[in-house]
Enzyme design. Structure first.
Site, mmCIF file in Angstrom:
data_model
loop_
_atom_site.group_PDB
_atom_site.id
_atom_site.type_symbol
_atom_site.label_atom_id
_atom_site.label_comp_id
_atom_site.label_asym_id
_atom_site.label_seq_id
_atom_site.Cartn_x
_atom_site.Cartn_y
_atom_site.Cartn_z
ATOM 1 N N ASN A 289 -59.754 -2.945 -97.725
ATOM 2 C CA ASN A 289 -60.926 -2.625 -96.922
ATOM 3 C C ASN A 289 -61.228 -1.151 -97.162
ATOM 4 O O ASN A 289 -60.638 -0.275 -96.542
ATOM 5 C CB ASN A 289 -60.620 -2.905 -95.444
ATOM 6 N N ARG B 266 -63.075 -6.474 -98.732
ATOM 7 C CA ARG B 266 -64.092 -6.592 -97.694
ATOM 8 C C ARG B 266 -65.355 -5.883 -98.189
ATOM 9 O O ARG B 266 -65.302 -4.729 -98.605
ATOM 10 C CB ARG B 266 -63.609 -5.923 -96.412
ATOM 11 N N HIS C 28 -69.391 -8.394 -88.916
ATOM 12 C CA HIS C 28 -68.116 -8.846 -88.329
ATOM 13 C C HIS C 28 -67.905 -10.337 -88.584
ATOM 14 O O HIS C 28 -67.167 -10.996 -87.850
ATOM 15 C CB HIS C 28 -68.052 -8.633 -86.802
ATOM 16 N N ARG D 182 -72.619 3.388 -80.745
ATOM 17 C CA ARG D 182 -73.959 2.869 -81.073
ATOM 18 C C ARG D 182 -74.646 2.356 -79.818
ATOM 19 O O ARG D 182 -74.009 1.746 -78.949
ATOM 20 C CB ARG D 182 -73.879 1.725 -82.083
ATOM 21 N N GLU E 279 -58.786 -9.967 -89.506
ATOM 22 C CA GLU E 279 -59.754 -10.007 -90.601
ATOM 23 C C GLU E 279 -59.064 -9.992 -91.964
ATOM 24 O O GLU E 279 -59.523 -10.641 -92.903
ATOM 25 C CB GLU E 279 -60.732 -8.827 -90.468
#
Ligand code: AMP
Length: 406
Positions: free
Chosen positions: A5, A77, A166, A227, A370
Site C-alpha cells: 500500500n 492497493r 474504501h 474532511r 484490507e
C-alpha cells in the site's frame, strides 16, 4: 503474497502465506511479515523507490525478500480505478498507463500507488503484480445512484460521477458480517460504516454494493477526521468570492483542515472522548455533528435497501469507540435498531454482535483487514480461480448493475 500500500507519504507492506487460506474469505492466511516506511517526501519517484528498497531489504534479512522462490505475486492497493478498472487486474504496461490516466481524478493518491508499482516491478521483473482498486467494489452501484444531477455532457466529458472508495474494506466487512450471522452473503442486506480517519458508508444488497457515501473523490459523505464530508457545493463559490480563497486553498481547507479537526482542533476520537468527559463544548459539538451525519446515513441507506439485516461498524473509530456506536444508533428503535449497552462496551479483536436480543437489525463490530482482502483477490487472480471472468482492462469493463436497488 506481498501486499503493498504505497500512499502519498508512507509505504505499508504485509507478506501473507495463502497456502492454507480459504479462497472465499482468506481465513487461515498466515501473516509472515509486516511493516511501514513513513514520512516519504512529497513527490513520487526517488523517495518511494528508496522506501521500497528498504522494504525489500527488511524482507531479505529474514529470507523473505523479493527474490525468494515462495513469493508468488505482489498485490498493490490502487485508490482510483475510474470506470475502467472494476476488478483486480494483472499489471501490464498498458494497465499502468491506464492508472496514470486516472491521476487527475485522484491527484493525492494514484501517483504514490504508481510509484510503488513501478519500483516493485523493477525489483523482480517477471513476478506477477496485481492492482486491487479501492473503487472496484462500488462499480455495481446503479446509474441513478452513481450520477450527480449535472449536465450529462459535462459530467461525461470530465468523468464526474460517484465512484466510492474504501471498497476493499466494504467488500471484506460485508462478507464477514454475513459470516458472523451464519448466512450466505447473497441473502444478507448490510449497511457498512467504515469509520477511520477517512470514513464512508455503504449499502450492500445480497453482497452487491448499491450505494456508498464517497463520490468523485473521498471528500463526500460522512464527517471524517479532517474532511468535511457533505456540504452545499455553493460553500466553495462563497469562499472563493467572499473569503478570496483559491481552488487549492479551498481543497486543503475541506480535505485537511475540516471534519473533527476543523470543528474542535482534534481528529482523534480518543482525545475528543477525553475532552468531552471534561465538559469541553467544542469537542461535544464535534461529536454530535459526527454522529448526527451517521444517523442520517443509516436512515437513508435503510430506505435504499428496504430491508436491513446487519449494520457493521469497522476501522479505527468503528471498531474501538463504543460511544460512537451507541450515539450513531441512538433513537433508531423505529428502524428496528437496538444496541445492547453491555455488549457494546466489551472490547475485543474478533467480529462480534453488539445488538440487543430484541433488535430486528443485527449490529456488529467487524475488524477490517484490507491487506488480507488484497492478498486474497491477488491470489484468486494469479491462481486463475475464476479465470475468464476477469478482464478489468477491457473496454467495457464496468459491469451493468447486477441488481437494481429496491
Ligand atoms: P484508521 O484510519 O482506521 O486507522 O482509524 C484511525 C482513527 O481511529 C484515529 O484517528 C482515532 O480517531 C480512531 N481510534 C483509534 N483507536 C481508538 C480508540 N481506542 N477509541 C476511539 N477511537 C479510536
Amino acid at each position: 503474497m506481498l501486499v503493498i500500500n504505497s500512499g502519498s507519504s508512507s509505504v505499508k507492506y504485509q507478506l501473507l502465506d495463502m497456502a492454507e487460506a480459504d479462497p472465499a474469505d482468506g481465513r487461515g492466511a498466515v501473516r509472515l511479515a509486516s511493516g511501514v516506511v513513513e514520512r516519504i517526501g512529497e513527490g513520487p519517484g526517488a523517495d518511494h523507490a528508496e522506501a521500497l528498497r528498504r522494504v525489500a531489504g527488511e524482507l531479505d534479512a529474514e529470507g523473505l525478500g523479493p527474490d525468494s522462490p515462495g513469493l508468488a505475486a505482489v498485490g498493490h492497493r490502487v485508490v482510483h480505478g475510474g470506470t475502467r478498472f472494476t476488478e483486480p487486474v494483472l499489471i501490464t504496461d498498458e494497465v499502468l498507463a491506464g492508472i496514470e490516466e486516472l491521476v487527475p481524478l485522484a491527484p493525492l493518491h494514484n501517483p504514490g500507488n504508481i510509484a510503488g508499482i513501478t519500483v516493485s516491478r523493477e525489483l523482480r521483473p517477471g513476478l506477477p503484480q496485481v492492482a486491487v482498486f479501492d473503487t472496484a467494489f462500488h462499480a455495481t452501484i446503479p446509474e441513478h445512484a452513481a450520477r450527480y444531477a449535472l449536465d450529462t455532457a459535462t459530467a461525461d466529458a470530465y468523468g464526474v460521477r460517484r465512484y466510492g472508495f474504501h471498497g476493499t474494506s466494504h467488500a471484506y466487512v460485508s462478507r464477514a458480517a454475513a459470516a458472523l450471522l451464519g448466512r450466505d452473503p447473497a441473502e444478507v442486506n448490510a449497511i457498512v460504516l467504515h469509520l477511520g480517519n477517512g470514513a464512508s458508508a455503504s449499502a450492500v444488497a445480497g453482497g452487491i454494493c448499491v450505494e456508498t457515501s464517497m463520490g468523485l473523490t473521498p471528500l463526500e459523505g460522512l464527517v471524517m477526521g479532517t474532511r468535511s464530508g457533505d456540504l452545499d457545493p455553493a460553500v466553495v463559490f462563497h469562499l472563493a468570492r467572499v473569503a478570496g480563497l483559491d481552488t487549492d486553498a479551498i481543497d486543503t481547507l475541506l480535505n485537511k483542515r475540516s471534519g473533527l479537526l476543523g470543528l474542535c482542533g482534534d481528529n482523534d476520537m480518543r482525545e475528543i472522548g477525553r475532552r468531552m468527559a471534561e465538559g469541553d463544548h467544542a469537542a461535544r459539538l464535534a461529536f454530535e455533528i459526527y454522529v448526527h451525519r451517521l444517523r442520517k446515513y443509516v436512515g437513508a441507506y435503510t430506505a435504499v435497501l428496504g430491508r436491513v439485516d446487519v449494520i457493521a461498524f469497522t476501522a479505527g473509530v468503528g471498531e474501538n469507540s463504543a460511544a460512537v456506536r451507541e450515539a450513531a444508533t441512538r433513537g433508531l428503535e423505529v428502524l428496528g435498531i437496538e444496541v445492547d449497552p453491555v455488549r457494546n462496551a466489551l472490547r475485543g479483536s474478533a467480529p462480534r454482535l453488539v445488538s440487543a436480543g430484541s433488535s430486528r437489525v443485527a449490529v456488529a463490530v467487524i475488524p477490517t483487514d484490507e491487506e488480507l482482502e488484497i492478498a486474497r483477490q491477488t491470489f484468486e487472480l494469479v491462481t486463475g480461480a475464476d479465470a475468464g471472468q476477469r478482464g478489468g482492462d477491457g473496454p467495457a469493463a464496468r459491469p451493468a448493475p447486477r441488481q437494481e436497488s429496491p
